[in-house]
Design a protein around this motif. Structure first.
Motif, mmCIF file in Angstrom:
data_model
loop_
_atom_site.group_PDB
_atom_site.id
_atom_site.type_symbol
_atom_site.label_atom_id
_atom_site.label_comp_id
_atom_site.label_asym_id
_atom_site.label_seq_id
_atom_site.Cartn_x
_atom_site.Cartn_y
_atom_site.Cartn_z
ATOM 1 N N ALA A 1 -1.663 -11.773 -12.933
ATOM 2 C CA ALA A 1 -3.126 -11.689 -12.832
ATOM 3 C C ALA A 1 -3.707 -10.909 -14.015
ATOM 4 O O ALA A 1 -4.737 -11.303 -14.576
ATOM 5 N N GLY A 2 -3.059 -9.810 -14.420
ATOM 6 C CA GLY A 2 -3.525 -9.023 -15.557
ATOM 7 C C GLY A 2 -3.451 -9.790 -16.858
ATOM 8 O O GLY A 2 -4.369 -9.724 -17.689
ATOM 9 N N ARG B 1 5.204 -8.733 -9.990
ATOM 10 C CA ARG B 1 5.009 -9.977 -10.753
ATOM 11 C C ARG B 1 3.597 -10.524 -10.573
ATOM 12 O O ARG B 1 2.939 -10.909 -11.547
ATOM 13 N N GLU B 2 3.099 -10.549 -9.351
ATOM 14 C CA GLU B 2 1.779 -11.120 -9.079
ATOM 15 C C GLU B 2 0.674 -10.356 -9.826
ATOM 16 O O GLU B 2 -0.218 -10.958 -10.430
ATOM 17 N N ASP C 1 9.540 -7.030 -8.671
ATOM 18 C CA ASP C 1 9.010 -5.664 -8.663
ATOM 19 C C ASP C 1 8.833 -5.086 -10.076
ATOM 20 O O ASP C 1 8.794 -3.877 -10.257
ATOM 21 N N ALA C 2 8.706 -5.959 -11.062
ATOM 22 C CA ALA C 2 8.573 -5.518 -12.457
ATOM 23 C C ALA C 2 7.312 -4.678 -12.661
ATOM 24 O O ALA C 2 6.355 -4.765 -11.891
ATOM 25 N N THR C 3 7.326 -3.884 -13.729
ATOM 26 C CA THR C 3 6.137 -3.159 -14.163
ATOM 27 C C THR C 3 5.806 -3.563 -15.590
ATOM 28 O O THR C 3 6.699 -3.905 -16.368
ATOM 29 N N SER D 1 12.562 -6.143 -15.850
ATOM 30 C CA SER D 1 12.119 -5.201 -14.817
ATOM 31 C C SER D 1 11.034 -4.254 -15.311
ATOM 32 O O SER D 1 10.268 -3.723 -14.511
ATOM 33 N N ASP D 2 10.957 -4.037 -16.613
ATOM 34 C CA ASP D 2 9.981 -3.106 -17.182
ATOM 35 C C ASP D 2 9.602 -3.620 -18.556
ATOM 36 O O ASP D 2 10.480 -3.917 -19.374
#
Length: 120
Positions: free
Chosen positions: A47-48, A42-43, A28-30, A106-107
Motif C-alpha cells: 500500500a505504501g 507485506r500488505e 511480516d517484512a518491514t 524480511s527487512d
C-alpha cells in the motif's frame, strides 16, 4: 543472493507494480524509506509503495555496485524518476535488505534524497 537476484529485486520495483515487489517480501517484512515511519507487513508495504508510485510517472534503477554480508545485501543505484510533469530527475540511492532462508525479504531500507523529484 546472486547478482541475478539483485537485478530481480530492482526489476520488480521498476515494473511499477507494487504487487510484483510484494511477492518478494515475507508476510511480516518491514520497509523503511528514508526517514519515514517503518511500514510493517507485506500488505502495508505494498500500500505504501502504491501511494509513492502515485506521486511519480515511473522509475528505473541502474545498479552501480552491490555487497553481500551473510543474508544482507547492500546495493548502490542510480535511480531515474519520471516526474508527473514528464521530466526526469535522478538520484543516488542505497538499499539494504535482509533475505531469509526461504528467499523472501524480511527487512528493506532505502536511503535516497527525493528532493529533486518533487522540486518545482
Amino acid at each position: 543472493m546472486s547478482g541475478n537476484a539483485v537485478l530481480r529485486v530492482f526489476r520488480s520495483v521498476d515494473s511499477f507494480d507494487p504487487d510484483e515487489f510484494g511477492r518478494l517480501l515475507a508476510e511480516d517484512a518491514t520497509l523503511v524509506f528514508g526517514n519515514a515511519e517503518p511500514l510493517v507487513g507485506r500488505e502495508a508495504i505494498v500500500a505504501g509503495i502504491r501511494e509513492f508510485y502515485s506521486t511519480i510517472g515511473g522509475l528505473r534503477h541502474r545498479v552501480v555496485r552491490t555487497w553481500q554480508v551473510d543474508a544482507d545485501i547492500i546495493a548502490e543505484t542510480e535511480v531515474t524518476y519520471q516526474r508527473l510533469d514528464g521530466k526526469d530527475a535522478s538520484a543516488v540511492a542505497v538499499s539494504i535488505w535482509r533475505t531469509r532462508d526461504d528467499g523472501l525479504i524480511s527487512d528493506y531500507r532505502i536511503f535516497v534524497d527525493l528532493a529533486p523529484i518533487y522540486a518545482v
